[in-house]
Scaffold this motif. Structure first.
Motif, PDB file in Angstrom:
ATOM      1  N   ALA A 130       0.833  -1.210   0.000  1.00  0.00           N
ATOM      2  CA  ALA A 130       0.000   0.000   0.000  1.00  0.00           C
ATOM      3  C   ALA A 130       0.868   1.260   0.000  1.00  0.00           C
ATOM      4  N   VAL A 131       1.982   1.226   0.730  1.00  0.00           N
ATOM      5  CA  VAL A 131       2.892   2.372   0.729  1.00  0.00           C
ATOM      6  C   VAL A 131       3.532   2.533  -0.644  1.00  0.00           C
ATOM      7  N   ALA A 132       3.855   1.407  -1.278  1.00  0.00           N
ATOM      8  CA  ALA A 132       4.495   1.473  -2.594  1.00  0.00           C
ATOM      9  C   ALA A 132       3.646   2.223  -3.599  1.00  0.00           C
ATOM     10  N   GLU A 133       2.344   2.051  -3.513  1.00  0.00           N
ATOM     11  CA  GLU A 133       1.451   2.725  -4.457  1.00  0.00           C
ATOM     12  C   GLU A 133       1.486   4.247  -4.308  1.00  0.00           C
ATOM     13  N   GLU A 152      12.596  -9.714  -6.794  1.00  0.00           N
ATOM     14  CA  GLU A 152      12.019  -9.358  -8.097  1.00  0.00           C
ATOM     15  C   GLU A 152      10.579  -8.888  -7.936  1.00  0.00           C
ATOM     16  N   LYS A 153       9.815  -9.599  -7.113  1.00  0.00           N
ATOM     17  CA  LYS A 153       8.423  -9.204  -6.899  1.00  0.00           C
ATOM     18  C   LYS A 153       8.349  -7.889  -6.115  1.00  0.00           C
ATOM     19  N   ALA A 154       9.307  -7.698  -5.186  1.00  0.00           N
ATOM     20  CA  ALA A 154       9.318  -6.451  -4.427  1.00  0.00           C
ATOM     21  C   ALA A 154       9.553  -5.262  -5.337  1.00  0.00           C
ATOM     22  N   ARG A 155      10.444  -5.419  -6.284  1.00  0.00           N
ATOM     23  CA  ARG A 155      10.705  -4.309  -7.222  1.00  0.00           C
ATOM     24  C   ARG A 155       9.506  -4.101  -8.143  1.00  0.00           C
ATOM     25  N   ALA A 156       8.819  -5.171  -8.424  1.00  0.00           N
ATOM     26  CA  ALA A 156       7.689  -5.079  -9.366  1.00  0.00           C
ATOM     27  C   ALA A 156       6.523  -4.293  -8.792  1.00  0.00           C
ATOM     28  N   VAL A 157       6.403  -4.221  -7.459  1.00  0.00           N
ATOM     29  CA  VAL A 157       5.263  -3.492  -6.880  1.00  0.00           C
ATOM     30  C   VAL A 157       5.476  -1.981  -6.888  1.00  0.00           C
ATOM     31  N   LEU A 158       6.697  -1.546  -7.180  1.00  0.00           N
ATOM     32  CA  LEU A 158       6.970  -0.103  -7.206  1.00  0.00           C
ATOM     33  C   LEU A 158       6.315   0.508  -8.455  1.00  0.00           C
ATOM     34  N   PRO A 159       5.662   1.629  -8.320  1.00  0.00           N
ATOM     35  CA  PRO A 159       5.045   2.268  -9.489  1.00  0.00           C
ATOM     36  C   PRO A 159       6.123   2.883 -10.387  1.00  0.00           C
ATOM     37  N   GLU A 160       5.817   2.994 -11.648  1.00  0.00           N
ATOM     38  CA  GLU A 160       6.740   3.630 -12.569  1.00  0.00           C
ATOM     39  C   GLU A 160       6.762   5.126 -12.289  1.00  0.00           C
ATOM     40  N   VAL A 161       7.934   5.709 -12.505  1.00  0.00           N
ATOM     41  CA  VAL A 161       8.077   7.161 -12.305  1.00  0.00           C
ATOM     42  C   VAL A 161       8.626   7.802 -13.583  1.00  0.00           C
ATOM     43  N   LEU A 164      11.904   9.379  -3.892  1.00  0.00           N
ATOM     44  CA  LEU A 164      12.615   8.395  -4.709  1.00  0.00           C
ATOM     45  C   LEU A 164      13.562   7.552  -3.855  1.00  0.00           C
ATOM     46  N   MET A 165      14.140   8.156  -2.817  1.00  0.00           N
ATOM     47  CA  MET A 165      15.050   7.407  -1.941  1.00  0.00           C
ATOM     48  C   MET A 165      14.308   6.394  -1.089  1.00  0.00           C
ATOM     49  N   LEU A 166      13.017   6.595  -0.893  1.00  0.00           N
ATOM     50  CA  LEU A 166      12.223   5.634  -0.120  1.00  0.00           C
ATOM     51  C   LEU A 166      11.963   4.343  -0.891  1.00  0.00           C
ATOM     52  N   ARG A 167      12.121   4.370  -2.204  1.00  0.00           N
ATOM     53  CA  ARG A 167      11.811   3.190  -3.018  1.00  0.00           C
ATOM     54  C   ARG A 167      12.742   2.011  -2.715  1.00  0.00           C
ATOM     55  N   PRO A 168      14.084   2.186  -2.741  1.00  0.00           N
ATOM     56  CA  PRO A 168      14.926   1.033  -2.372  1.00  0.00           C
ATOM     57  C   PRO A 168      14.731   0.594  -0.923  1.00  0.00           C
TER      58      PRO A 168
END
Length: 360
Positions: free
Chosen positions: A310-313, A351-360, A333-337
């Motif tokens: 939910a935070v990733a969204e 891989e799945k963790a990175r996939a939940v990040l929205p595109e920027v 942007l620094m919160l993403r990693p």
């Protein structure tokens, strides 16, 4: 030890804590020493098997790292030092320069075998005992035999009567999550009120976490190693593997959080409150708190993953810092990693963790 150092070591609560933590290791050392003495004295027939006891005690010790491999390395190194001292004693005899030479050779050989200062000192003490004590009945290398007995007993006791480092590892984990929770709460306060002291406190607290992580890693490695050889602790293997996964993820997450904290510390100096960023960090703080609790209740891991997704969204600069300076967008942007590290700690593949990040 200096007077001030001694007084720091005699803080009542800390002193009592050390005593409680040392009860099991002390009982293990006492049992091993008694067994080593009994074998060397009654079974092998050595009148005064001093070396058997000293090797047993030195090999086990009170070190946080109670892995069998460390016990084995210590025992082997000390026995080598004893055998080397006995050999040199036969070749060059006794005397001041002989003692100095044997001690020098033993210290250098021990240093070659191990980086541990305590190990080197223990080997040096054993060599001095060999040089100064009268030769025991039974001929050369009797003390080497006693040393081998002591080392073998120490290793067997490590497996049969193991210390249970799970409690120590769990306590280290609690300390780390406590520091992270405190730091995140301070960052939220700093962003909500442009509170510079809160931001500075968070940064200082995070800078102090690396020793905690290192201690957790040491105690956890010890617990995993002992669980693999001890029939009494083997069933805890899956629990310890899960804790190791959390440790790896939180190590990376803490490193990222230090960088983010430095950025926030700089950001709030303009005196502008940032409630949207504060809300985002608060949501992360909630997930981190639950992740720490999941070590005791693995069922919480699902809740942690849901919360982090939910935070990733929300990790889009245009949503959190719309129209704000680039410095705020950089924090988002620094919160993403950091979020990827937390999801990995919560048992989601990278891989799945990175996939939940929205595109920027």
């Amino acid at each position: 030890m200096s007077r001030s150092g001694l007084m720091r070591g005699l803080q009542p609560r800390e002193s009592l804590g050390r005593v409680v933590d040392s009860i099991v290791p002390a009982l293990q050392i006492v049992a091993a020493a008694a067994a080593a003495y009994s074998i060397a004295h009654y079974l092998v027939g050595h009148a005064v098997p001093l070396i058997a006891l000293t090797v047993t005690i030195s090999s086990l010790g009170f070190a946080r790292d109670a892995r069998p491999v460390r016990v084995l390395e210590s025992a082997i190194g000390i026995v080598i030092g004893i055998a080397l001292s006995e050999l040199l004693l036969l070749l060059i005899g006794r005397g001041v320069w002989q003692i100095a030479l044997v001690l020098l050779v033993t210290l250098l050989v021990a240093r070659l075998l191990s980086p541990s200062n305590a190990f080197v000192v223990a080997a040096g003490v054993q060599s001095i005992l060999v040089m100064l004590l009268p030769a025991p009945a039974g001929g050369p290398f009797v003390r080497s035999i006693d040393g081998i007995i002591g080392g073998v007993v120490a290793l067997i006791v490590t497996a049969v009567l193991p210390r249970d480092p799970r409690r120590l590892a769990r306590r280290d984990a609690v300390r780390l999550f406590g520091a992270l929770n405190e730091s995140l709460d301070s960052l939220v306060a700093a962003l909500e009120r442009a509170d510079e002291p809160a931001a500075e406190h968070a940064l200082e607290r995070l800078r102090s976490t690396q020793p905690i992580i290192d201690q957790w890693r040491s105690s956890l490695d010890s617990a995993v190693a002992i669980s693999r050889i001890s029939p009494f602790l083997r069933r805890h293997g899956p629990e310890l593997d899960a804790q190791r996964r959390v440790l790896v993820g939180m190590d990376f997450a803490t490193r990222n959080l230090r960088v983010i904290s430095r950025r926030i510390d700089f950001l709030v100096r303009d005196g502008v409150a940032r409630p949207a960023l504060a809300s985002l960090v608060a949501s992360l703080a909630t997930s981190v708190r639950l992740l720490g609790q999941s070590l005791d209740d693995p069922r919480l891991a699902d809740t942690v993953r849901v919360g982090l997704v939910a935070v990733a969204e929300r990790l889009r600069p245009e949503l959190v810092a719309k129209g704000a300076p680039m410095t705020e967008s950089v924090v988002v942007l620094m919160l993403r990693p950091l979020l990827v590290d937390l999801l990995t700690a919560a048992d989601l593949p990278e891989e799945k963790a990175r996939a939940v990040l929205p595109e920027v």
